[in-house]
Scaffold this motif. Structure first.
Motif, PDB file in Angstrom:
ATOM      1  N   GLU A  26      15.757 -24.277   0.402  1.00 43.38           N
ATOM      2  CA  GLU A  26      15.434 -24.164   1.704  1.00 43.38           C
ATOM      3  C   GLU A  26      16.386 -23.181   2.283  1.00 43.38           C
ATOM      4  O   GLU A  26      15.921 -22.125   3.226  1.00 43.38           O
ATOM      5  N   ARG A  29      15.140 -19.625   1.185  1.00 42.31           N
ATOM      6  CA  ARG A  29      13.729 -19.396   1.951  1.00 42.31           C
ATOM      7  C   ARG A  29      14.324 -18.834   3.570  1.00 42.31           C
ATOM      8  O   ARG A  29      13.681 -17.936   3.938  1.00 42.31           O
ATOM      9  N   GLY A  89      11.815 -15.001   0.781  1.00 50.76           N
ATOM     10  CA  GLY A  89      11.545 -16.104   1.655  1.00 50.76           C
ATOM     11  C   GLY A  89      10.552 -17.062   1.225  1.00 50.76           C
ATOM     12  O   GLY A  89      10.284 -18.028   1.934  1.00 50.76           O
ATOM     13  N   ARG A  90       9.898 -16.892   0.174  1.00 51.20           N
ATOM     14  CA  ARG A  90       8.923 -17.855  -0.424  1.00 51.20           C
ATOM     15  C   ARG A  90       9.309 -18.963  -1.214  1.00 51.20           C
ATOM     16  O   ARG A  90       8.993 -19.678  -1.941  1.00 51.20           O
ATOM     17  N   GLY A  91      10.842 -18.588  -1.615  1.00 50.04           N
ATOM     18  CA  GLY A  91      11.578 -19.330  -2.556  1.00 50.04           C
ATOM     19  C   GLY A  91      11.423 -19.136  -3.958  1.00 50.04           C
ATOM     20  O   GLY A  91      11.850 -19.812  -4.805  1.00 50.04           O
TER      21      GLY A  91
END
Length: 411
Positions: A26, A29, A89-91
């Protein structure tokens, strides 16, 4: 107070590890989202509009984060394209490893080297990058021009922080000098496995201090009874200091805070200038006072001529110390003063908390362990013998062993 959840029929450590990984994902991200917004700041020249020198300073200011984190954010925001930032950002990409791998690529590594770095931890990736980084004459000249040493008080005002940058050769010279000086510092106790033994880093810190003091006293001869007194100024709020036994309201001038141990050391060796401060206003300034008069100090040093700790022959920067401390009612008299070398004075007593045994002979002083040592009881049956008494006892033992008394002829 946080209470850990209970997991039935599960390995609690494994559950904690999985939750930590999820939390880290998290964080990655969220870092990706920050990178996307920083990319927009770069495109719109936001740092120029707000008058900042660099994107790093702007990021550290606006996010209230350390410059090290801001440096990594600014680095990726300028270097990565929008698609790669979107993957973070999408992990799909970890933030910190992406930083290390981008620095590895910038250093000149090939895609195969980058793939091999997946098997290394982040510190290993950083070390790998140094193998590829080119060092030109300009780089070495820049390293010389950018070298520095910075000594500043910590943010909480408790200690000094020493940091800096040296060239490869200068750093090697300094390290060798510190190692050599550290090797000259004797162990505090014969037991090398003791928890109180000095670490290599502590020895180097002590070595650096002694090298600096040697430079200040380079005009003095070892054991000079007129040696330099330390020039250390303490700023003391008398109301706070007296009410807290010097645990509050004391600081080194232009430096960090100081506690009762530092106050004792300064009062033991140098001079103090009491200043009364009330509500931020200077109320009273009293004359400077040397706690051990200079003439008395010279007389004690001339009397002892060397460190009086038992079996110590050192004459390195001799100083006087109160056998019975001042805060326990010890007077400023020759009988209550002992000559100690720098190591026993600064390290054993003022840093490690040892005490002089007041019952030991004046020229064979023993050190008592700190009061914090558990289960220690000082022996009460210790017999101190002068050198003459030791010689007489050894001679008598020799007579008893090799010349037994013959029976009287008369029976």
């Amino acid at each position: 107070m946080y209470e850990a959840p209970t997991f039935h029929d599960a390995d609690s450590i494994l559950v904690a590890e999985n939750n930590l990984k999820d939390a880290q994902g998290e964080i990655d991200r969220l870092r990706g989202r920050q990178l996307a917004w920083l990319k927009m700041v770069v495109r719109h020249r936001g740092i120029v509009r707000d008058g900042y020198r660099s994107l790093i300073d702007w990021t550290a200011s606006r996010l209230d984060i350390p410059h090290t984190v801001a440096r990594d954010l600014a680095y990726l925001a300028r270097r990565l394209d929008d698609d790669t930032i979107d993957l973070i950002g999408r992990g799909h990409l970890p933030f910190d490893r992406t930083v290390s791998q981008q620095r590895l690529l910038q250093a000149g590594a090939s895609p195969s080297d980058l793939a091999a770095s997946e098997d290394l931890d982040l510190a290993g990736v950083t070390r790998l990058a140094t193998r590829f980084r080119k060092l030109s004459r300009g780089n070495e000249r820049s390293a010389f021009e950018r070298q520095y040493v910075n000594l500043r008080a910590s943010d909480d005002g408790a200690v000094w922080h020493l940091s800096g940058r040296l060239t490869a050769t200068d750093g090697q010279i300094v390290r060798q000098a510190l190692d050599r000086r550290a090797d000259q510092i004797p162990p505090l106790t014969p037991d090398t496995d003791s928890d109180s033994e000095l670490t290599p880093a502590q020895r180097q810190a002590i070595g650096l201090t002694t090298m600096a003091q040697d430079d200040l006293d380079q005009h003095l001869q070892p054991g000079d009874p007129a040696g330099r007194e330390p020039v250390i100024m303490l700023i003391k709020d008398e109301t706070l200091a007296e009410g807290s036994d010097n645990t509050q309201g004391v600081e080194v001038f232009a430096g960090p805070r100081a506690g009762p141990q530092t106050v004792e050391a300064v009062e033991c060796e140098g001079r103090t200038e009491p200043v009364t401060i009330n509500n931020g206003q200077v109320v009273e300034i009293r004359p400077a006072r040397r706690h051990v008069p200079k003439r008395l100090r010279r007389a004690v040093l001339a009397r002892d001529r060397k460190c009086v700790i038992d079996s110590c022959q050192s004459i390195y920067r001799l100083q006087t110390h109160h056998v019975i401390p001042k805060h326990q009612g010890g007077p400023d008299t020759a009988d209550n003063l002992a000559t100690l070398c720098w190591y026993h004075h600064h390290i054993a007593i003022h840093r490690k908390g040892h005490r002089i045994d007041p019952h030991a002979p004046p020229h064979r002083r023993r050190l008592l362990p700190p009061r914090t040592w558990p289960h220690y009881r000082h022996p009460t049956n210790v017999e101190y013998l002068s050198p003459h008494e030791q010689q007489q006892r050894a001679y008598q033992a020799f007579i008893d062993k090799y010349h037994p008394q013959q029976p009287h002829p008369g029976g």
